[in-house]
Design a protein around this motif. Structure first.
Motif, mmCIF file in Angstrom:
data_model
loop_
_atom_site.group_PDB
_atom_site.id
_atom_site.type_symbol
_atom_site.label_atom_id
_atom_site.label_comp_id
_atom_site.label_asym_id
_atom_site.label_seq_id
_atom_site.Cartn_x
_atom_site.Cartn_y
_atom_site.Cartn_z
ATOM 1 N N GLN A 87 4.677 69.525 69.782
ATOM 2 C CA GLN A 87 5.572 70.682 69.794
ATOM 3 C C GLN A 87 5.113 71.726 70.815
ATOM 4 O O GLN A 87 5.902 72.225 71.623
ATOM 5 C CB GLN A 87 5.629 71.307 68.395
ATOM 6 N N PRO A 129 11.461 67.948 63.515
ATOM 7 C CA PRO A 129 10.228 68.604 63.976
ATOM 8 C C PRO A 129 10.298 69.051 65.434
ATOM 9 O O PRO A 129 9.649 70.023 65.818
ATOM 10 C CB PRO A 129 9.157 67.519 63.776
ATOM 11 N N PRO A 172 0.335 65.509 61.027
ATOM 12 C CA PRO A 172 0.953 66.804 61.338
ATOM 13 C C PRO A 172 0.296 67.519 62.507
ATOM 14 O O PRO A 172 0.974 68.209 63.278
ATOM 15 C CB PRO A 172 0.775 67.587 60.037
ATOM 16 N N VAL A 216 1.735 66.093 65.690
ATOM 17 C CA VAL A 216 3.098 66.586 65.911
ATOM 18 C C VAL A 216 3.061 68.032 66.401
ATOM 19 O O VAL A 216 3.828 68.420 67.298
ATOM 20 C CB VAL A 216 3.937 66.459 64.628
ATOM 21 N N TYR A 268 10.560 64.962 59.011
ATOM 22 C CA TYR A 268 9.493 65.403 58.117
ATOM 23 C C TYR A 268 9.268 64.361 57.030
ATOM 24 O O TYR A 268 10.154 64.081 56.219
ATOM 25 C CB TYR A 268 9.857 66.745 57.486
ATOM 26 N N ILE A 314 7.450 62.465 64.786
ATOM 27 C CA ILE A 314 8.424 63.335 65.444
ATOM 28 C C ILE A 314 9.854 63.086 64.976
ATOM 29 O O ILE A 314 10.721 63.939 65.154
ATOM 30 C CB ILE A 314 8.373 63.207 66.976
ATOM 31 N N HIS A 367 11.595 73.246 66.275
ATOM 32 C CA HIS A 367 10.582 73.983 67.025
ATOM 33 C C HIS A 367 11.150 74.496 68.353
ATOM 34 O O HIS A 367 10.940 75.658 68.719
ATOM 35 C CB HIS A 367 9.371 73.093 67.276
#
Length: 313
Positions: A275, A67, A268, A271, A258, A255, A71
């Protein structure tokens, strides 16, 4: 002057970005007894890519923290993830003579990556000549955050409270530290006996950094509460920011991967906030002409659904 990172961020907001990822890219390291395996992720196009070297938590590997790595790479960074010797993927026996020294070998792994940028760049098709060696950050989670913090200037105290050697690296000009443990005098007896390296001093951690902590992160290694994880912000000098995530535990919402089973507080939205804020912080810290960080701060302050609070000094 490289292309504006805020412009790059806007491009990625408008359309999906193709990311390339190669693993394992092998770095020969003579004194490590085995070569260092690294995952390299980067946008498929574009040059002058700032570099993030990421240190994983205990037992993890270059295969984790997608994650974050996905990103960051989609937003213009080259992300380099070494696999440290404590990784479950390597299966190093507890009786291996290197085991007591893994904390130090972890730090050396990050330095090996920085020293091996030419090799890593050449090993990934299409990456040659695209890394910006003047813009380098380190990041890490949990034990990885302690590992990364030493390159920012943190030091490890010996049994008499004397700071050990300075392992900071002038090539590194920014850091993001997730769930970094606090002072060693707050360790439980078990942790004090088994993890003597968990005695940091943040007095010389001067490099700009974003500290990310969960306000529900109760460590079994500490006699204190979740505020233990705010020590790196409170006790370090220089430009620092602290993102405290509401309700977050040690995985900070997920983090490390997934839908991984070790995540006890899957969220989510949390997170996604991590990000966005880490990307903005790194863009601006590595390129002061970029305004992403101030925009992200304003957006967080104006968000009625409060997921976290931010402090700066």
């Amino acid at each position: 002057m490289p292309e504006s990172t805020s412009a790059n961020a806007q491009k990625t907001a408008d359309a999906p970005t193709t990311v390339i990822s190669a693993r394992p890219v092998v770095l020969p390291v003579a004194d490590r007894e085995e070569d260092l395996q690294v995952r390299v992720s980067a946008p498929a196009a574009g040059g002058n890519l700032p570099v993030i070297v990421f240190s994983h938590g205990f037992g993890a590997s270059m295969n984790d923290y997608a994650p974050l790595a996905d990103h960051w790479a989609a937003h213009g960074f080259a992300v380099l993830q070494p696999t440290h010797l404590d990784s479950r993927t390597l299966g190093l026996p507890a009786e291996d003579p290197r085991t007591p020294h893994i904390w130090r070998l972890r730090i050396q792994d990050l330095t090996h990556v920085l020293n091996g940028l030419d090799i890593l760049e050449a090993a990934v098709p299409g990456l040659g000549g695209r890394l910006d060696r003047t813009r380098i950050a380190v990041a890490g989670h949990s034990w990885g955050a302690q590992t990364a913090s030493t390159l920012l200037g943190a030091r490890v105290l010996d049994s008499h409270g004397v700071p050990g050697e300075d392992m900071s690296d002038p090539r590194v000009t920014a850091g993001v530290l997730f769930a970094l443990t606090g002072l060693g005098n707050d360790l439980t007896p078990f942790a004090a006996e088994n993890f003597p390296f968990m005695k940091p001093s943040f007095d010389t951690m001067t490099t700009p950094a974003l500290i990310v902590a969960g306000d529900n992160d109760q460590s079994a290694l500490s006699t204190r509460g979740p505020d233990w994880f705010t020590d790196p912000y409170t006790l370090s000098p220089g430009s620092k920011s602290l993102l405290t995530l509401i309700g977050a535990e040690h995985s900070l919402g997920g983090i490390s991967g997934y839908k991984v089973t070790e995540t006890t507080d899957e969220n989510p939205e949390r997170v996604a906030l991590i990000q966005q804020l880490t990307t903005a912080f790194l863009h601006t810290t590595l390129n002061p002409d970029d305004t992403s960080w101030q925009s992200a701060i304003t957006a967080l302050e104006e968000n009625p659904d409060l997921l976290g609070k931010l402090q700066n000094k």
